[in-house]
Design a protein around this motif. Structure first.
Motif, short mmCIF file in Angstrom:
data_model
loop_
_atom_site.label_atom_id
_atom_site.label_comp_id
_atom_site.label_asym_id
_atom_site.label_seq_id
_atom_site.Cartn_x
_atom_site.Cartn_y
_atom_site.Cartn_z
N VAL B 4 0.86 -1.17 0.00
CA VAL B 4 0.00 0.00 0.00
C VAL B 4 0.90 1.23 0.00
O VAL B 4 1.76 1.36 0.86
N PRO B 5 0.74 2.13 -0.96
CA PRO B 5 1.63 3.30 -0.99
C PRO B 5 1.34 4.27 0.14
O PRO B 5 0.19 4.41 0.58
N ILE B 6 2.39 4.89 0.63
CA ILE B 6 2.27 5.87 1.71
C ILE B 6 2.64 7.23 1.14
O ILE B 6 3.77 7.43 0.70
N LEU B 7 1.66 8.12 1.11
CA LEU B 7 1.89 9.45 0.53
C LEU B 7 2.27 10.43 1.63
O LEU B 7 1.75 10.36 2.73
N LYS B 8 3.18 11.33 1.31
CA LYS B 8 3.61 12.32 2.29
C LYS B 8 3.05 13.68 1.89
O LYS B 8 3.09 14.04 0.72
N LEU B 9 2.53 14.38 2.86
CA LEU B 9 2.04 15.73 2.59
C LEU B 9 2.36 16.57 3.82
O LEU B 9 1.73 16.42 4.87
N GLY B 10 3.35 17.43 3.68
CA GLY B 10 3.81 18.19 4.83
C GLY B 10 4.31 17.21 5.88
O GLY B 10 5.08 16.30 5.57
N ASP B 11 3.85 17.35 7.12
CA ASP B 11 4.28 16.39 8.13
C ASP B 11 3.21 15.33 8.40
O ASP B 11 3.17 14.73 9.46
N LEU B 12 2.38 15.12 7.40
CA LEU B 12 1.37 14.07 7.50
C LEU B 12 1.65 12.96 6.49
O LEU B 12 2.22 13.21 5.43
N LEU B 13 1.25 11.76 6.82
CA LEU B 13 1.31 10.66 5.88
C LEU B 13 -0.12 10.24 5.55
O LEU B 13 -0.98 10.22 6.44
N ILE B 14 -0.37 9.92 4.31
CA ILE B 14 -1.71 9.52 3.89
C ILE B 14 -1.65 8.11 3.31
O ILE B 14 -0.84 7.84 2.43
N VAL B 15 -2.50 7.25 3.81
CA VAL B 15 -2.58 5.88 3.31
C VAL B 15 -4.01 5.63 2.87
O VAL B 15 -4.95 5.85 3.63
N SER B 16 -4.18 5.21 1.64
CA SER B 16 -5.52 4.91 1.14
C SER B 16 -5.63 3.41 0.94
O SER B 16 -4.94 2.83 0.11
N ILE B 17 -6.49 2.79 1.71
CA ILE B 17 -6.63 1.33 1.63
C ILE B 17 -7.69 0.98 0.60
O ILE B 17 -8.84 1.39 0.72
N GLN B 18 -7.27 0.27 -0.42
CA GLN B 18 -8.19 0.01 -1.54
C GLN B 18 -8.37 -1.47 -1.81
O GLN B 18 -9.23 -1.86 -2.57
N VAL B 19 -7.52 -2.29 -1.24
CA VAL B 19 -7.62 -3.71 -1.53
C VAL B 19 -7.82 -4.47 -0.24
O VAL B 19 -7.51 -3.98 0.85
N ASP B 20 -8.37 -5.66 -0.35
CA ASP B 20 -8.48 -6.50 0.82
C ASP B 20 -7.08 -6.91 1.25
O ASP B 20 -6.32 -7.47 0.47
N MET B 72 3.02 5.36 19.83
CA MET B 72 4.36 5.02 20.34
C MET B 72 5.43 5.90 19.71
O MET B 72 6.44 6.21 20.30
N LEU B 73 5.18 6.23 18.44
CA LEU B 73 6.17 7.00 17.68
C LEU B 73 5.85 8.49 17.70
O LEU B 73 6.34 9.24 16.86
N ASP B 74 4.99 8.89 18.65
CA ASP B 74 4.67 10.31 18.80
C ASP B 74 3.96 10.88 17.58
O ASP B 74 4.22 12.01 17.17
N ALA B 75 3.13 10.08 16.96
CA ALA B 75 2.31 10.57 15.85
C ALA B 75 0.85 10.24 16.17
O ALA B 75 0.57 9.40 17.02
N HIS B 76 -0.06 10.91 15.50
CA HIS B 76 -1.48 10.64 15.71
C HIS B 76 -2.05 10.01 14.45
O HIS B 76 -1.70 10.39 13.35
N ALA B 77 -2.92 9.04 14.65
CA ALA B 77 -3.55 8.39 13.51
C ALA B 77 -5.04 8.76 13.47
O ALA B 77 -5.69 8.83 14.50
N GLY B 109 -9.84 15.23 8.43
CA GLY B 109 -8.74 14.53 9.10
C GLY B 109 -7.52 15.42 9.20
O GLY B 109 -6.87 15.49 10.26
N VAL B 110 -7.21 16.10 8.11
CA VAL B 110 -6.05 17.02 8.11
C VAL B 110 -6.29 18.13 9.13
O VAL B 110 -5.39 18.47 9.91
N ALA B 111 -7.52 18.67 9.13
CA ALA B 111 -7.83 19.74 10.07
C ALA B 111 -7.69 19.26 11.52
O ALA B 111 -7.12 19.96 12.36
N LEU B 112 -8.17 18.05 11.77
CA LEU B 112 -8.09 17.49 13.12
C LEU B 112 -6.63 17.35 13.55
O LEU B 112 -6.24 17.74 14.65
N LEU B 113 -5.80 16.80 12.65
CA LEU B 113 -4.40 16.58 13.00
C LEU B 113 -3.66 17.90 13.18
O LEU B 113 -2.81 18.03 14.06
N ASN B 114 -3.98 18.88 12.37
CA ASN B 114 -3.32 20.18 12.53
C ASN B 114 -3.72 20.81 13.87
O ASN B 114 -2.91 21.42 14.55
N HIS B 115 -4.98 20.63 14.22
CA HIS B 115 -5.47 21.16 15.49
C HIS B 115 -4.80 20.44 16.66
O HIS B 115 -4.30 21.07 17.59
#
Lengths: 121, 121
Positions: B4-20, B72-77, B109-115
């Motif tokens: 699954v590709p992991i996209l980076k946008l600023g200090d956020l990572l975006i993962v789009s789950i499309q397959v089982d 654990m890695l000091d990030a929010h999901a 989601g982006v707004a929540l994480l930025n907040h």
């Protein structure tokens, strides 16, 4: 799960292609994308192909068609995340992806679209 | 194309789950994601499940594990794009996704994480 999800971020749409698309899926994606551009007034579409390992003329044509379709709808399309091997294959196949803008990754694609939008091109 | 590709946008990572995802793919995704959070100093991870039509306890556990791992890695999901039917199924299954934040779509989601990031939580 045969519809590729279209994510909205500001006035951009993000599509991450992760599965091999057949003719039908490509048509569905193009229709969904055109509808989403219109419905959401998107000014740009970013197509991430970082998961795509193999590109053939079918994929190349799909990207060119999406880019042309976006232009018709007053949006810009950028293909991001192309793997080095894919770039080599495209050149070897003689597929230059004419009319399709590319950027290294999502961030650079967003920057490009913001710049293009700002310049009114 | 089983990563699954992991996209980076600023200090956020975006993962789009499309397959089982099977067991192995989930492990690979979790490892890739943990590595990406560390390598890129990401403060947030957004998991888009708008293409996911069927959720079972396996998927629920995967989301909870990724969220815990991020903490654990000091990030929010944040899980975004959940379909109404999926929400109903999760509740009916008694899977409350404890510890997993959700938002309606990528933008929220982006707004929540930025907040969250801005508030230092």
């Amino acid at each position: 799960m045969d519809r590729v999800p279209i994510l909205k971020l500001g006035d951009l749409l993000i599509v991450s292609i992760q599965v091999d698309l057949d003719d039908q899926s490509v048509l569905v994606l193009q229709e969904d994308l055109a509808a989403a551009v219109v419905a959401r007034g998107a000014k740009g579409v970013i197509i991430d192909i970082s998961a795509v390992e193999i590109v053939d003329s079918f994929t190349g044509r799909m990207l060119a068609t999406i880019a042309a379709m976006c232009r018709m709808l007053d949006a810009h399309a950028v293909v991001v995340g192309m793997r080095p091997a894919v770039a080599i294959t495209l050149v070897e196949l003689g597929l230059s992806l004419g009319g399709v803008r590319t950027a290294l990754d999502l961030e650079k694609g967003v920057a490009l679209l913001n710049h293009v939008g700002g310049a009114g091109l």
